[in-house]
Design a protein around this motif. Structure first.
Motif, PDB file in Angstrom:
ATOM      1  N   GLY A  22       8.987  21.549  12.284  1.00  0.00           N
ATOM      2  CA  GLY A  22       9.486  21.914  10.961  1.00  0.00           C
ATOM      3  C   GLY A  22       9.682  20.728  10.041  1.00  0.00           C
ATOM      4  N   VAL A  23       9.090  19.584  10.399  1.00  0.00           N
ATOM      5  CA  VAL A  23       9.254  18.381   9.590  1.00  0.00           C
ATOM      6  C   VAL A  23       8.300  18.400   8.407  1.00  0.00           C
ATOM      7  CG1 VAL A  23       9.080  15.868   9.592  1.00  0.00           C
ATOM      8  CG2 VAL A  23      10.071  17.053  11.549  1.00  0.00           C
ATOM      9  N   VAL A  24       7.088  18.908   8.611  1.00  0.00           N
ATOM     10  CA  VAL A  24       6.107  18.955   7.536  1.00  0.00           C
ATOM     11  C   VAL A  24       5.576  20.375   7.412  1.00  0.00           C
ATOM     12  CG1 VAL A  24       5.412  16.553   7.894  1.00  0.00           C
ATOM     13  CG2 VAL A  24       4.157  18.385   9.056  1.00  0.00           C
ATOM     14  N   SER A  25       5.021  20.661   6.248  1.00  0.00           N
ATOM     15  CA  SER A  25       4.374  21.950   6.021  1.00  0.00           C
ATOM     16  C   SER A  25       3.204  21.720   5.083  1.00  0.00           C
ATOM     17  CB  SER A  25       5.351  22.964   5.432  1.00  0.00           C
ATOM     18  OG  SER A  25       5.887  22.484   4.215  1.00  0.00           O
ATOM     19  N   GLY A  26       2.262  22.622   5.121  1.00  0.00           N
ATOM     20  CA  GLY A  26       1.094  22.477   4.271  1.00  0.00           C
ATOM     21  C   GLY A  26       1.124  23.444   3.105  1.00  0.00           C
ATOM     22  N   TYR A  27      -0.029  23.604   2.478  1.00  0.00           N
ATOM     23  CA  TYR A  27      -0.159  24.527   1.352  1.00  0.00           C
ATOM     24  C   TYR A  27      -1.533  25.189   1.442  1.00  0.00           C
ATOM     25  CZ  TYR A  27      -0.071  26.344  -3.421  1.00  0.00           C
ATOM     26  OH  TYR A  27      -0.096  27.163  -4.520  1.00  0.00           O
ATOM     27  N   ASP A  28      -1.528  26.491   1.490  1.00  0.00           N
ATOM     28  CA  ASP A  28      -2.775  27.252   1.651  1.00  0.00           C
ATOM     29  C   ASP A  28      -3.530  26.808   2.899  1.00  0.00           C
ATOM     30  OD1 ASP A  28      -2.306  28.764  -0.588  1.00  0.00           O
ATOM     31  OD2 ASP A  28      -3.526  27.507  -1.917  1.00  0.00           O
TER      32      ASP A  28
ATOM     33  N   ILE B  49      16.780   1.082  -3.032  1.00  0.00           N
ATOM     34  CA  ILE B  49      15.445   1.352  -3.554  1.00  0.00           C
ATOM     35  C   ILE B  49      15.560   1.739  -5.031  1.00  0.00           C
ATOM     36  CG2 ILE B  49      13.376   2.786  -3.367  1.00  0.00           C
ATOM     37  CD1 ILE B  49      14.039   3.197  -0.437  1.00  0.00           C
ATOM     38  N   ASP B  50      14.908   0.985  -5.893  1.00  0.00           N
ATOM     39  CA  ASP B  50      14.920   1.302  -7.314  1.00  0.00           C
ATOM     40  C   ASP B  50      13.970   2.463  -7.600  1.00  0.00           C
ATOM     41  OD1 ASP B  50      16.709  -0.746  -7.894  1.00  0.00           O
ATOM     42  OD2 ASP B  50      15.096  -2.217  -8.121  1.00  0.00           O
ATOM     43  N   GLY B  51      14.277   3.221  -8.641  1.00  0.00           N
ATOM     44  CA  GLY B  51      13.405   4.307  -9.035  1.00  0.00           C
ATOM     45  C   GLY B  51      13.922   5.653  -8.565  1.00  0.00           C
ATOM     46  N   SER B  52      13.179   6.696  -8.925  1.00  0.00           N
ATOM     47  CA  SER B  52      13.601   8.060  -8.623  1.00  0.00           C
ATOM     48  C   SER B  52      12.997   8.547  -7.312  1.00  0.00           C
ATOM     49  CB  SER B  52      13.182   8.999  -9.758  1.00  0.00           C
ATOM     50  OG  SER B  52      11.780   9.217  -9.719  1.00  0.00           O
ATOM     51  N   VAL B  53      13.459   9.706  -6.887  1.00  0.00           N
ATOM     52  CA  VAL B  53      12.936  10.308  -5.655  1.00  0.00           C
ATOM     53  C   VAL B  53      11.529  10.842  -5.863  1.00  0.00           C
ATOM     54  CG1 VAL B  53      15.213  10.912  -4.771  1.00  0.00           C
ATOM     55  CG2 VAL B  53      13.976  12.551  -6.215  1.00  0.00           C
ATOM     56  N   ASN B  54      11.062  10.903  -7.100  1.00  0.00           N
ATOM     57  CA  ASN B  54       9.736  11.444  -7.378  1.00  0.00           C
ATOM     58  C   ASN B  54       8.643  10.378  -7.392  1.00  0.00           C
ATOM     59  OD1 ASN B  54      10.598  14.189  -7.753  1.00  0.00           O
ATOM     60  ND2 ASN B  54      11.450  13.569  -9.738  1.00  0.00           N
ATOM     61  N   GLN B  55       9.001   9.121  -7.181  1.00  0.00           N
ATOM     62  CA  GLN B  55       7.995   8.063  -7.187  1.00  0.00           C
ATOM     63  C   GLN B  55       7.144   8.114  -5.922  1.00  0.00           C
ATOM     64  OE1 GLN B  55       9.651   4.024  -6.572  1.00  0.00           O
ATOM     65  NE2 GLN B  55      11.599   5.045  -6.081  1.00  0.00           N
ATOM     66  N   VAL B  56       5.884   7.730  -6.075  1.00  0.00           N
ATOM     67  CA  VAL B  56       5.007   7.609  -4.903  1.00  0.00           C
ATOM     68  C   VAL B  56       5.508   6.447  -4.061  1.00  0.00           C
ATOM     69  CG1 VAL B  56       2.667   7.108  -4.132  1.00  0.00           C
ATOM     70  CG2 VAL B  56       3.041   8.586  -6.116  1.00  0.00           C
ATOM     71  N   LEU B  57       5.589   6.664  -2.767  1.00  0.00           N
ATOM     72  CA  LEU B  57       6.262   5.729  -1.872  1.00  0.00           C
ATOM     73  C   LEU B  57       5.298   4.685  -1.307  1.00  0.00           C
ATOM     74  CD1 LEU B  57       9.261   5.833  -1.105  1.00  0.00           C
ATOM     75  CD2 LEU B  57       8.593   6.871   1.065  1.00  0.00           C
TER      76      LEU B  57
ATOM     77  N   LEU C 116      10.852  11.867  -2.237  1.00  0.00           N
ATOM     78  CA  LEU C 116      11.481  13.154  -1.981  1.00  0.00           C
ATOM     79  C   LEU C 116      10.872  13.826  -0.752  1.00  0.00           C
ATOM     80  CD1 LEU C 116      13.526  15.250  -3.098  1.00  0.00           C
ATOM     81  CD2 LEU C 116      11.600  16.273  -4.346  1.00  0.00           C
ATOM     82  N   GLN C 117       9.552  13.803  -0.643  1.00  0.00           N
ATOM     83  CA  GLN C 117       8.888  14.425   0.503  1.00  0.00           C
ATOM     84  C   GLN C 117       9.214  13.701   1.804  1.00  0.00           C
ATOM     85  OE1 GLN C 117       4.982  14.035  -1.194  1.00  0.00           O
ATOM     86  NE2 GLN C 117       4.878  16.196  -1.804  1.00  0.00           N
ATOM     87  N   PHE C 118       9.207  12.353   1.757  1.00  0.00           N
ATOM     88  CA  PHE C 118       9.531  11.597   2.968  1.00  0.00           C
ATOM     89  C   PHE C 118      11.005  11.765   3.307  1.00  0.00           C
ATOM     90  CE2 PHE C 118      10.192   7.437   5.240  1.00  0.00           C
ATOM     91  CZ  PHE C 118       9.447   7.773   6.365  1.00  0.00           C
ATOM     92  N   GLY C 119      11.857  11.861   2.278  1.00  0.00           N
ATOM     93  CA  GLY C 119      13.278  12.081   2.522  1.00  0.00           C
ATOM     94  C   GLY C 119      13.525  13.380   3.267  1.00  0.00           C
TER      95      GLY C 119
ATOM     96  N   ASP D 140       0.839  -1.200   0.000  1.00  0.00           N
ATOM     97  CA  ASP D 140       0.000   0.000   0.000  1.00  0.00           C
ATOM     98  C   ASP D 140       0.872   1.247   0.000  1.00  0.00           C
ATOM     99  OD1 ASP D 140      -2.132  -1.664   0.114  1.00  0.00           O
ATOM    100  OD2 ASP D 140      -2.768  -1.135   2.141  1.00  0.00           O
ATOM    101  N   ASN D 141       0.351   2.332  -0.581  1.00  0.00           N
ATOM    102  CA  ASN D 141       1.085   3.589  -0.584  1.00  0.00           C
ATOM    103  C   ASN D 141       1.051   4.230   0.807  1.00  0.00           C
ATOM    104  OD1 ASN D 141       1.714   3.448  -3.334  1.00  0.00           O
ATOM    105  ND2 ASN D 141      -0.185   4.470  -3.932  1.00  0.00           N
ATOM    106  N   LEU D 142       2.147   4.884   1.149  1.00  0.00           N
ATOM    107  CA  LEU D 142       2.241   5.602   2.418  1.00  0.00           C
ATOM    108  C   LEU D 142       1.483   6.927   2.300  1.00  0.00           C
ATOM    109  CD1 LEU D 142       3.851   5.430   5.197  1.00  0.00           C
ATOM    110  CD2 LEU D 142       5.405   7.066   4.143  1.00  0.00           C
ATOM    111  N   THR D 143       0.720   7.269   3.315  1.00  0.00           N
ATOM    112  CA  THR D 143       0.012   8.555   3.314  1.00  0.00           C
ATOM    113  C   THR D 143       0.808   9.574   4.119  1.00  0.00           C
ATOM    114  OG1 THR D 143      -1.285   8.069   5.295  1.00  0.00           O
ATOM    115  CG2 THR D 143      -2.195   7.350   3.173  1.00  0.00           C
ATOM    116  N   ARG D 144       0.447  10.832   3.954  1.00  0.00           N
ATOM    117  CA  ARG D 144       1.160  11.922   4.629  1.00  0.00           C
ATOM    118  C   ARG D 144       0.987  11.835   6.148  1.00  0.00           C
ATOM    119  NH1 ARG D 144       2.671  16.357   1.807  1.00  0.00           N
ATOM    120  NH2 ARG D 144       1.889  17.816   3.378  1.00  0.00           N
ATOM    121  N   GLU D 145      -0.204  11.479   6.616  1.00  0.00           N
ATOM    122  CA  GLU D 145      -0.402  11.408   8.057  1.00  0.00           C
ATOM    123  C   GLU D 145       0.287  10.181   8.657  1.00  0.00           C
ATOM    124  OE1 GLU D 145      -4.586  11.266   8.910  1.00  0.00           O
ATOM    125  OE2 GLU D 145      -4.981   9.759   7.367  1.00  0.00           O
ATOM    126  N   GLN D 146       0.382   9.087   7.903  1.00  0.00           N
ATOM    127  CA  GLN D 146       1.126   7.922   8.372  1.00  0.00           C
ATOM    128  C   GLN D 146       2.608   8.257   8.506  1.00  0.00           C
ATOM    129  OE1 GLN D 146       0.103   4.996   5.437  1.00  0.00           O
ATOM    130  NE2 GLN D 146      -1.725   4.301   6.542  1.00  0.00           N
TER     131      GLN D 146
END
Length: 640
Positions: free
Chosen positions: A108-114, A167-175, A126-129, A58-64
Motif C-alpha cells: 500500500g506504499v505506491v499506487s498507479g493510475y489506469d 528542505i526549502d520549497g513546497s511539497v509540490n516540488q520535484v524531488l 508530497l508523493q515521496f512523503g 539528479d531527480n528521484l524517479t518513482r522506481e528508485q
C-alpha cells in the motif's frame, strides 16, 4: 535545542548493487548533504552507481523511490531477492525495479493510475512523503491519503512527522535525490505509529471511503536501553519508538546535549554510530550567523529573548575550538553595547535552546601551499600549508591544490589527545585585486583604487603608511574582507644577512644591510626597517630603542639571519626575518662557510666535489625546493 542539521542527509539511488562509501564518490564535491550519505551508506541502504558517482542533483524517479522503501523495510539482501510480477502494465516482470515496485504496491506504499506506474517518472516531495508515512505506520486509507483530499491530509501528516525539515520549497516540488535523502533521514528520526483498528472500506459511486478507523497513536516502549535515536517521552511516561530504532537497533544518534557530540569547533552536533563504529559528527544549523563583530546588545535583540541563563551570559563561547572565558563573562543584555563577539571575517554562529545560548567563532586564515604529498597505502594524499603570519601551519588531506597556491583555511585548536584537531577546511583564495594604495586607516581599512577594504580580524600583512601611493595586491577572504595586503611592484624573495648597520659605519651611511641572495650574488641595500641606536629591527617589531639585555634581541636583524625581503618602488628594502642565525659567527669546514652548528652536519670533498651530509638533527630538513648556498674560498675572498 532545535535539531536543525547543518550538513544533512544526501541520497543516491541506482540500478547498481555495488555499495560504496561516500568518501570514495568521484563526484563527492557536489554532495551538499554529507550526513545522509554517510549514515544511510553505513546501514547499507544507499548505493552508488557502477562508475562510483553519487549523482546528488539528479531527480528521484518513482522506481528508485520504491527501491528506497524496500531497502529500508527489508534490508538489501531480502529486497534484492524480491521477485517482480505484472502488477502494472508498464513494469515488466523482468525490469530491474519490478520486485521493489510489486512489494510497495502490495504494502500500500505506491499506487498507479489506469493500471500504469510510470517507473521512470519524476516524484514530488508530497508523493515521496506519502511513501515514508506508510513506512512510519500510517495506513493510507485510514489516514485519508487516498481520494480527493489525499494531498491535504498527506501534507498535514508530513508536517507532524517533520519530514520536510531542512528542505526549502513546497511539497509540490520535484524531488532531487538529495532532498529525498533528507526526507528519509527525517523519517528515521520520526516516531512510528500504530492503530487499534484500521476500519473498513466502502465504495460509493466509484469512490472508496474508509470508516471505523481509530486514530493513529504513537508506538511506545518502556525499555530505556532501546532508545538509540531519541529519548522522547509521552506524558504517560513511555518512550516513542522512532523508525530508526525499529529498523536499525544498532544505529545510534548522540545529539549535541552530550559532550562527545560537539565538532572540532565545539559546535553542537549530531554524532552517528552503527554497530559500535562511529560514522561521523555533523554540526547543527545555527539560529544566527554573523561574519563581522556583533555586540552583546545586538545579540540580545536578534535572539528575541528576555533572559539568558547563568546571569544573562552565554552558556559557552568557543573560538577555534577552545572555550573563551573572557567572552563567556559578557552580559547579553540590551544595555551592553561595549562587549563584542566575533569580528571582520570571523564566522560567528549562535545556537539557542530556551534560555541557553551557545556561541562559536571560527576564524579564517591565509596561507600558501608549500608542499603536495602523494597518497600511499597508509596515508591519503595531503598538502602542507604555511601560514602567512597570523595562523598555524599544518597539513590537510586533499588533492585539490598545487604548490604556491594561496589558500584560505580554518584551524581548530581543540585537542585530540595530545594534538590539535588542526586544519578543518581549505579553499583557494580568489584572484588578487591590484591597485594603488591611496589611503590607510591603521588597523581598520585601506583604500585601493576607489574601493575601501576593511581588514579581516586575522589579516596577515597589514597595509601601512609606508606603502601609500604604491601599487598593492589585496587578497580577500570569503566574506569580502582584506586578509593580506602586500606591495605589487616588489621583488619578494629570501636572502642571508652578511652584515647590517643602523648607523654610520663601514657602509658609510645609515640603516643598510649586505645581503646574500639565492642566486649567489651579494649587494649592500638601504632599508625601510625601524632602527634604534646601533640596531635594526625586524619588520614586525614594535621596538624603537636598544635592548637592556644582551639576550633580549628577538626582534633584531642580525648577521646570520635568513630574511624575506621586499623592494619598494623607491628601491628600499624591508626585511622580515624568517629564521634566526644558528651561530654567532660563520663556521668554515672543508672550504664551506656554514651558518649551521658544526655538530649538525659534515662536509667532505672528493676529487673537487663537495658532499654535504645532515647528521639527523631534528631541525635540519630539506625538500625539493631547498636551496644550498655554497661558499668556497677563492684566494683571499669568498665566492658564493
Amino acid at each position: 535545542m532545535k535539531k536543525l542539521l547543518a550538513l544533512v542527509l544526501a541520497l543516491v539511488m541506482s540500478m547498481s548493487l555495488v555499495t560504496i562509501s561516500n568518501a570514495a564518490f568521484k563526484d563527492a564535491d557536489k554532495i551538499d548533504y554529507k550526513e545522509a550519505v554517510d549514515v544511510m551508506n553505513a546501514v547499507g541502504v544507499f548505493i552508488g552507481d557502477e562508475k562510483g558517482n553519487f549523482n546528488a542533483k539528479d531527480n528521484l524517479t518513482r522506481e528508485q523511490a520504491a527501491k528506497i522503501i524496500a531497502y529500508l523495510e527489508l534490508g538489501e539482501k531480502a529486497a534484492d531477492a524480491l521477485v517482480g510480477s505484472a502488477t502494472f502494465t508498464d513494469v515488466a516482470a523482468t525490469r530491474w525495479s519490478a520486485g521493489f515496485v510489486s512489494y510497495c504496491a502490495q504494502a500500500g506504499v505506491v499506487s498507479g493510475y489506469d493500471g500504469k506506474f510510470d517507473p521512470a517518472g519524476q516524484l514530488t516531495a508530497l508523493q515521496f512523503g506519502k511513501m515514508l508515512l506508510v513506512e512510519l505506520g500510517y495506513d493510507a486509507k485510514a489516514a485519508g491519503m487516498v481520494g480527493a483530499d489525499w494531498a491535504i491530509n498527506t501534507s498535514k501528516l508530513m508536517a507532524k512527522a517533520k519530514l520536510m525539515d531542512g528542505i526549502d520549497g513546497s511539497v509540490n516540488q520535484v524531488l532531487t535525490r538529495e532532498q529525498a535523502a533528507k526526507m528519509s533521514l527525517n523519517a528515521l528520526k520520526a516516531p512510528t505509529v500504530v492503530y487499534d483498528t484500521k476500519g473498513s472500506s466502502l465504495t460509493v459511486n466509484g469512490a472508496e471511503i474508509n470508516f471505523g478507523a481509530s486514530e493513529a497513536k504513537y508506538n511506545t516502549s518502556d525499555v530505556a536501553a532501546d532508545q538509540n535515536i531519541s529519548e522522547k517521552k509521552l506524558t504517560s511516561g513511555e518512550y516513542t519508538v522512532e523508525l530508526g530504532e525499529k529498523l536499525y537497533p544498532k544505529l545510534v544518534l548522540v545529539d549535541g546535549d552530550y559532550a562527545e557530540a560537539y565538532d572540532a569547533f565545539l559546535r553542537p552536533a549530531d554524532t552517528w554510530y552503527y554497530k559500535n563504529q562511529k560514522i561521523g559528527t555533523y554540526a547543527w544549523t545555527p539560529d544566527l550567523t554573523y561574519t563581522k563583530s556583533v555586540s552583546a546588545s545586538e545579540l540580545y535583540m536578534d535572539l528575541g529573548i528576555s533572559t539568558v541563563a547563568n546571569g544573562k551570559k552565554a552558556s559557552y563561547v568557543a573560538v577555534d575550538g577552545v572555550r573563551n572565558a573572557t567572552q563567556e563573562s559578557y552580559l547579553i543584555q540590551k544595555s551592553n553595547t561595549t562587549d563584542k563577539f566575533g569580528g571582520n571575517g570571523v564566522l560567528t554562529e549562535v545556537y539557542k535552546d530556551d534560555n541557553f545560548v551557545y556561541i562559536v567563532e571560527i576564524n579564517t586564515y591565509v596561507g600558501d601551499v608549500s608542499a603536495v604529498s602523494a597518497g600511499t597505502k597508509t596515508q591519503n594524499a595531503y598538502v602542507t600549508i604555511a601560514n602567512r603570519g597570523n595562523g598555524t601551519s599544518g597539513t590537510y588531506e586533499t588533492t585539490d591544490f598545487a604548490v604556491d597556491d594561496v589558500v584560505l583555511y580554518t584551524y581548530s585548536y581543540k585537542l585530540d589527545g595530545a594534538k590539535y584537531e588542526g586544519i578543518q577546511s581549505v579553499t583557494k583564495a580568489a584572484a588578487k585585486i591590484t591597485g594603488n594604495l591611496s589611503e590607510v586607516t591603521l588597523g581598520k581599512n585601506a583604500t585601493v583604487g576607489s574601493t575601501k577594504y576593511d581588514f579581516s580580524k586575522k589579516i596577515a600583512n597589514v597595509a601601512d603608511t609606508t606603502m601609500l601611493k604604491y601599487d598593492v595586491d589585496v587578497i580577500l577572504d570569503s566574506y569580502g574582507y582584506a586578509i593580506d595586503i602586500q606591495p605589487t611592484n616588489t621583488n619578494t624573495a629570501y636572502a642571508y644577512v652578511l652584515n647590517v648597520k643602523a648607523n654610520a659605519g663601514d657602509f658609510n651611511s645609515t640603516t643598510k644591510a649586505e645581503l646574500l641572495f639565492t642566486d649567489g650574488t651579494t649587494q649592500v641595500v638601504s632599508l625601510n626597517n625601524k632602527k634604534g641606536d646601533n640596531q635594526v629591527f625586524d619588520k614586525d617589531s614594535t621596538a624603537t630603542s636598544d635592548y637592556s639585555s644582551s639576550t633580549d634581541h628577538g626582534d633584531i636583524i642580525r648577521v646570520g639571519d635568513i630574511v624575506k625581503y621586499q623592494v619598494s618602488n623607491n628601491g628600499k628594502y624591508t626585511l622580515d626575518r624568517v629564521a634566526a642565525a644558528n651561530g654567532a659567527a660563520l663556521a668554515q669546514t672543508s672550504g664551506f662557510v656554514s651558518t649551521m652548528p658544526a655538530a649538525s652536519h659534515t662536509v667532505a670533498t672528493t676529487n673537487g666535489s663537495y658532499q654535504f651530509t645532515f647528521n639527523n638533527a631534528a631541525n635540519n630538513k630539506a625538500n625539493g625546493k631547498t636551496l644550498f648556498l655554497v661558499a668556497p674560498k677563492n684566494g683571499t675572498g669568498t665566492v658564493y
